[in-house]
Design a protein around this motif. Structure first.
Motif, PDB file in Angstrom:
ATOM      1  N   LEU A 219      49.802  47.012  23.778  1.00 51.81           N
ATOM      2  CA  LEU A 219      49.546  47.480  22.422  1.00 51.81           C
ATOM      3  C   LEU A 219      50.751  47.157  21.541  1.00 51.81           C
ATOM      4  CD1 LEU A 219      47.359  48.983  20.796  1.00 51.81           C
ATOM      5  CD2 LEU A 219      48.584  51.099  21.263  1.00 51.81           C
ATOM      6  N   GLY A 220      50.623  46.103  20.769  1.00 47.13           N
ATOM      7  CA  GLY A 220      51.704  45.701  19.879  1.00 47.13           C
ATOM      8  C   GLY A 220      51.231  44.623  18.941  1.00 47.13           C
ATOM      9  N   ARG A 221      52.054  44.311  17.958  1.00 39.50           N
ATOM     10  CA  ARG A 221      51.704  43.265  17.011  1.00 39.50           C
ATOM     11  C   ARG A 221      52.054  41.905  17.609  1.00 39.50           C
ATOM     12  NH1 ARG A 221      50.426  45.648  12.065  1.00 39.50           N
ATOM     13  NH2 ARG A 221      50.379  43.604  11.105  1.00 39.50           N
ATOM     14  N   GLY A 222      51.766  40.853  16.882  1.00 41.58           N
ATOM     15  CA  GLY A 222      52.039  39.522  17.368  1.00 41.58           C
ATOM     16  C   GLY A 222      51.061  39.079  18.436  1.00 41.58           C
ATOM     17  N   ARG A 223      49.817  39.572  18.359  1.00 48.03           N
ATOM     18  CA  ARG A 223      48.797  39.185  19.336  1.00 48.03           C
ATOM     19  C   ARG A 223      47.407  39.348  18.739  1.00 48.03           C
ATOM     20  NH1 ARG A 223      51.333  43.170  23.460  1.00 48.03           N
ATOM     21  NH2 ARG A 223      53.065  42.185  22.387  1.00 48.03           N
ATOM     22  N   CYS A 224      46.432  38.834  19.449  1.00 54.30           N
ATOM     23  CA  CYS A 224      45.038  38.929  19.005  1.00 54.30           C
ATOM     24  C   CYS A 224      44.279  39.800  19.993  1.00 54.30           C
ATOM     25  CB  CYS A 224      44.400  37.540  18.941  1.00 54.30           C
ATOM     26  SG  CYS A 224      42.614  37.570  18.621  1.00 54.30           S
TER      27      CYS A 224
ATOM     28  N   LEU B  78      40.767  30.057  13.630  1.00 58.83           N
ATOM     29  CA  LEU B  78      41.986  30.801  13.338  1.00 58.83           C
ATOM     30  C   LEU B  78      42.759  31.107  14.623  1.00 58.83           C
ATOM     31  CD1 LEU B  78      43.626  32.104  11.064  1.00 58.83           C
ATOM     32  CD2 LEU B  78      42.396  34.233  11.482  1.00 58.83           C
ATOM     33  N   LEU B  79      42.021  31.368  15.712  1.00 60.23           N
ATOM     34  CA  LEU B  79      42.673  31.628  16.994  1.00 60.23           C
ATOM     35  C   LEU B  79      43.450  30.404  17.468  1.00 60.23           C
ATOM     36  CD1 LEU B  79      39.915  33.534  19.002  1.00 60.23           C
ATOM     37  CD2 LEU B  79      41.794  34.485  17.684  1.00 60.23           C
ATOM     38  N   CYS B  80      42.856  29.222  17.243  1.00 59.49           N
ATOM     39  CA  CYS B  80      43.497  27.987  17.680  1.00 59.49           C
ATOM     40  C   CYS B  80      44.688  27.631  16.802  1.00 59.49           C
ATOM     41  CB  CYS B  80      42.474  26.855  17.668  1.00 59.49           C
ATOM     42  SG  CYS B  80      41.003  27.217  18.652  1.00 59.49           S
ATOM     43  N   GLU B  81      44.614  28.023  15.525  1.00 63.78           N
ATOM     44  CA  GLU B  81      45.703  27.702  14.609  1.00 63.78           C
ATOM     45  C   GLU B  81      46.910  28.608  14.861  1.00 63.78           C
ATOM     46  OE1 GLU B  81      43.831  28.251  10.870  1.00 63.78           O
ATOM     47  OE2 GLU B  81      42.385  26.628  11.168  1.00 63.78           O
ATOM     48  N   LYS B  82      46.659  29.897  15.004  1.00 63.12           N
ATOM     49  CA  LYS B  82      47.744  30.857  15.201  1.00 63.12           C
ATOM     50  C   LYS B  82      48.241  30.871  16.641  1.00 63.12           C
ATOM     51  CE  LYS B  82      47.788  32.734  11.028  1.00 63.12           C
ATOM     52  NZ  LYS B  82      48.986  32.777  10.171  1.00 63.12           N
ATOM     53  N   LYS B  83      47.291  30.718  17.581  1.00 63.41           N
ATOM     54  CA  LYS B  83      47.609  30.745  19.017  1.00 63.41           C
ATOM     55  C   LYS B  83      48.369  32.003  19.420  1.00 63.41           C
ATOM     56  CE  LYS B  83      47.396  25.809  20.030  1.00 63.41           C
ATOM     57  NZ  LYS B  83      46.200  25.949  20.872  1.00 63.41           N
ATOM     58  N   LEU B  84      47.959  33.142  18.844  1.00 60.62           N
ATOM     59  CA  LEU B  84      48.571  34.405  19.242  1.00 60.62           C
ATOM     60  C   LEU B  84      48.113  34.755  20.660  1.00 60.62           C
ATOM     61  CD1 LEU B  84      48.157  36.598  16.021  1.00 60.62           C
ATOM     62  CD2 LEU B  84      50.192  35.393  16.809  1.00 60.62           C
ATOM     63  N   PRO B  85      48.954  35.402  21.447  1.00 60.30           N
ATOM     64  CA  PRO B  85      48.541  35.839  22.786  1.00 60.30           C
ATOM     65  C   PRO B  85      47.318  36.751  22.700  1.00 60.30           C
ATOM     66  CG  PRO B  85      50.912  36.039  22.527  1.00 60.30           C
ATOM     67  CD  PRO B  85      50.371  35.722  21.170  1.00 60.30           C
TER      68      PRO B  85
ATOM     69  N   CYS C  30      41.344  22.149  20.910  1.00 57.48           N
ATOM     70  CA  CYS C  30      42.034  23.357  20.497  1.00 57.48           C
ATOM     71  C   CYS C  30      41.940  24.392  21.598  1.00 57.48           C
ATOM     72  CB  CYS C  30      41.432  23.920  19.225  1.00 57.48           C
ATOM     73  SG  CYS C  30      39.983  24.960  19.504  1.00 57.48           S
ATOM     74  N   GLY C  31      42.719  25.436  21.479  1.00 60.27           N
ATOM     75  CA  GLY C  31      42.663  26.530  22.426  1.00 60.27           C
ATOM     76  C   GLY C  31      43.486  27.683  21.905  1.00 60.27           C
ATOM     77  N   PRO C  32      43.136  28.909  22.293  1.00 63.91           N
ATOM     78  CA  PRO C  32      43.903  30.065  21.830  1.00 63.91           C
ATOM     79  C   PRO C  32      45.196  30.198  22.611  1.00 63.91           C
ATOM     80  CG  PRO C  32      42.190  30.755  23.340  1.00 63.91           C
ATOM     81  CD  PRO C  32      42.029  29.265  23.172  1.00 63.91           C
ATOM     82  N   GLY C  33      45.912  31.284  22.348  1.00 63.53           N
ATOM     83  CA  GLY C  33      47.149  31.533  23.064  1.00 63.53           C
ATOM     84  C   GLY C  33      46.892  32.049  24.465  1.00 63.53           C
ATOM     85  N   PRO C  34      47.952  32.369  25.221  1.00 66.37           N
ATOM     86  CA  PRO C  34      47.799  32.855  26.597  1.00 66.37           C
ATOM     87  C   PRO C  34      47.204  34.259  26.628  1.00 66.37           C
ATOM     88  CG  PRO C  34      50.079  33.020  25.897  1.00 66.37           C
ATOM     89  CD  PRO C  34      49.360  32.277  24.798  1.00 66.37           C
ATOM     90  N   VAL C  35      46.653  34.638  27.765  1.00 66.71           N
ATOM     91  CA  VAL C  35      46.069  35.968  27.938  1.00 66.71           C
ATOM     92  C   VAL C  35      47.149  36.922  28.451  1.00 66.71           C
ATOM     93  CG1 VAL C  35      44.311  37.336  29.120  1.00 66.71           C
ATOM     94  CG2 VAL C  35      43.797  34.987  28.421  1.00 66.71           C
ATOM     95  N   LEU C  36      47.433  37.964  27.654  1.00 65.73           N
ATOM     96  CA  LEU C  36      48.456  38.946  28.024  1.00 65.73           C
ATOM     97  C   LEU C  36      47.926  40.010  28.960  1.00 65.73           C
ATOM     98  CD1 LEU C  36      50.538  39.706  24.804  1.00 65.73           C
ATOM     99  CD2 LEU C  36      51.079  38.195  26.701  1.00 65.73           C
ATOM    100  N   GLY C  37      46.629  40.264  28.905  1.00 65.66           N
ATOM    101  CA  GLY C  37      46.055  41.290  29.765  1.00 65.66           C
ATOM    102  C   GLY C  37      44.737  41.791  29.221  1.00 65.66           C
TER     103      GLY C  37
END
Length: 439
Positions: A176-181, A238-245, A303-310
């Motif tokens: 639970l934090g910012r800097g992610r999707c 947008l997920l591919c552009e930002k690539k947030l975790p 394209c692809g999103p960022g890594p999976v944090l959990g």
């Protein structure tokens, strides 16, 4: 310059309002005879005065129906409306959509001996697995006010307790934090996403989403479209552009929806459109190219999103699981179990929440499809024994999901995240990478 056929028809209707019928037909025929659509079959269907609209294989000019390079084509014995290569007939019969489908196991049709055999297989498969789940009811301050708001009724209060505990577990896992999707699967009205946003908003970030994204995923028809889930990332640029975790979340993600969500997160995130599963043949009414403007649109290839944090997913409705989509097939096969046993255990799983009571007396306030209740076990299993076996079925199915996560490099855990008087479906599946992501 060529105009799309709908533009041609519009112009004809403007200039010839009383003759649009034959002119429209002429324009349509002329347009369709010009050239086949991209990635579609080049065979011209004389009867319909247009090119075939079936998808051609990669590097091929024709679809399987009109490709004459192989062996002689014969009429499918299961459905005369289509043909198949003679040398591939046996393979085709196993996957033809007109074949007789295997029906789910009905407990009411099993004999006592067959049910006893299933119970023995269940207990044998559970050897070496953890039966007792940890009780861990969490809370989060973001919901403190609403939890103590007297205006909320009993039903709303139960949902708030569950949402508060889920957020508490997310905080404990560092998710639970910012800097992610945050991707909420089975979002419904998006209440869980709402509380995630409430927990993370600050005075400085009230009007910005540059370092916080919330994606709500919900089915839009009566059937889950697996292909739509599979191509989710490529439809949200947008997920591919930002690539947030990514962090996957869900509250009461019913049956096969959990397995589809796990596949979406861990099997397709980062894949390009060229790497996704083979497309089924599209109906003539379906567009061959993604439409632009409005709704979800297609993202650039590769394209692809960022890594999976959990992930944190509250599980439910195991009786609605499906072997085709189940991520723990390998886990079952390793224990000498297959699709038939899986189907039976799915039906038996409803004993954990139903017992001998009507299926609508569950206490969680959720709208779930009722499970099968009439069977042949009343004579040799008590209500408490049925409830215990139902829990074992649920846990065995969930252990298969944990095995899948482990094979994908994640550490997973099953926890009772809320008391059973709030909801009988009170198990939370959590997972984080074995190797922490370095940002």
């Amino acid at each position: 310059m060529f105009l799309p056929v709908n533009h041609v028809v519009f112009l004809l209707r403007w200039y010839f309002p009383h003759s649009i019928g034959p002119l429209k037909a002429a324009a349509f025929v002329s347009y369709n005879m010009a050239a086949p659509e991209p990635s579609r079959c080049c065979f011209f269907v004389q009867k319909k005065k247009r090119f075939c609209k079936m998808v051609a294989g990669k590097g091929r000019k024709y679809c399987g129906e009109h490709d004459g390079s192989g062996s002689r084509r014969i009429v499918c014995p299961l459905d005369p409306k289509h043909t198949v290569s003679e040398d591939k007939l046996q393979k085709h019969l196993k996957k033809c959509n007109s074949r007789e489908k295997a029906k789910p196991v009905s407990l009411s049709e099993l004999s006592r001996t067959e049910l006893e055999t299933l119970v023995d297989k269940l207990k044998t498969a559970f050897k070496g697995l953890q039966c007792d789940l940890e009780d861990s009811v969490q809370s989060h301050p973001a919901l403190h006010h609403e939890l103590h708001n007297p205006k909320n009724g009993d039903s709303a209060h139960k949902h708030l307790k569950q949402q508060s505990s889920i957020l508490g577990h997310m905080e404990e896992l560092g998710l639970l934090g910012r800097g992610r999707c945050f991707v909420e699967f089975g979002a419904g009205r998006g209440k869980l996403s709402h509380w995630i946003h409430e927990a993370l908003k600050t005075c400085e970030h009230l009007k910005t989403c540059e370092d916080l994204q919330l994606l709500l995923v919900e089915r839009c028809s009566t059937r889950f479209k697996v292909q739509n889930i599979w191509t989710l990332w490529c439809k949200v640029p947008l997920l591919c552009e930002k690539k947030l975790p990514l962090v996957g979340v869900g509250k009461h993600l019913c049956g096969a929806a959990t397995d589809l969500a796990l596949r979406c997160l861990l099997e397709t995130a980062g894949q390009s459109e060229e790497e996704e599963p083979p497309h089924k043949r599209l109906r003539p009414s379906e567009p061959s190219e993604p439409r632009s403007g409005g709704g979800l649109r297609s993202a650039p290839t590769g394209c692809g999103p960022g890594p999976v944090l959990g992930l944190t997913v509250a599980l439910c409705c195991h009786h609605r699981c499906d072997w085709r989509h189940y991520v723990g097939q390998q886990f079952f096969l390793q224990r000498g179990l297959g699709a038939r046993e899986f189907s039976a255990f799915c039906r038996m799983s409803s004993w954990a929440t139903c017992g001998l009571r009507p299926t609508n007396q569950r206490g969680d306030g959720e709208e779930h499809e009722p499970a099968e209740e009439t069977d042949a076990v009343n004579g040799f299993l008590s209500a408490s024994e049925r409830e215990q076996l139902g829990r074992l079925c649920k846990q065995l199915i969930d252990h298969g999901r944990c095995h899948f996560l482990q094979m994908k490099g994640f550490s997973s855990k099953l926890t009772r995240y809320i008391s059973s008087d709030v909801t009988l479906e009170n198990v939370l599946l959590t997972a984080v990478p074995l190797t922490p992501h370095s940002s």
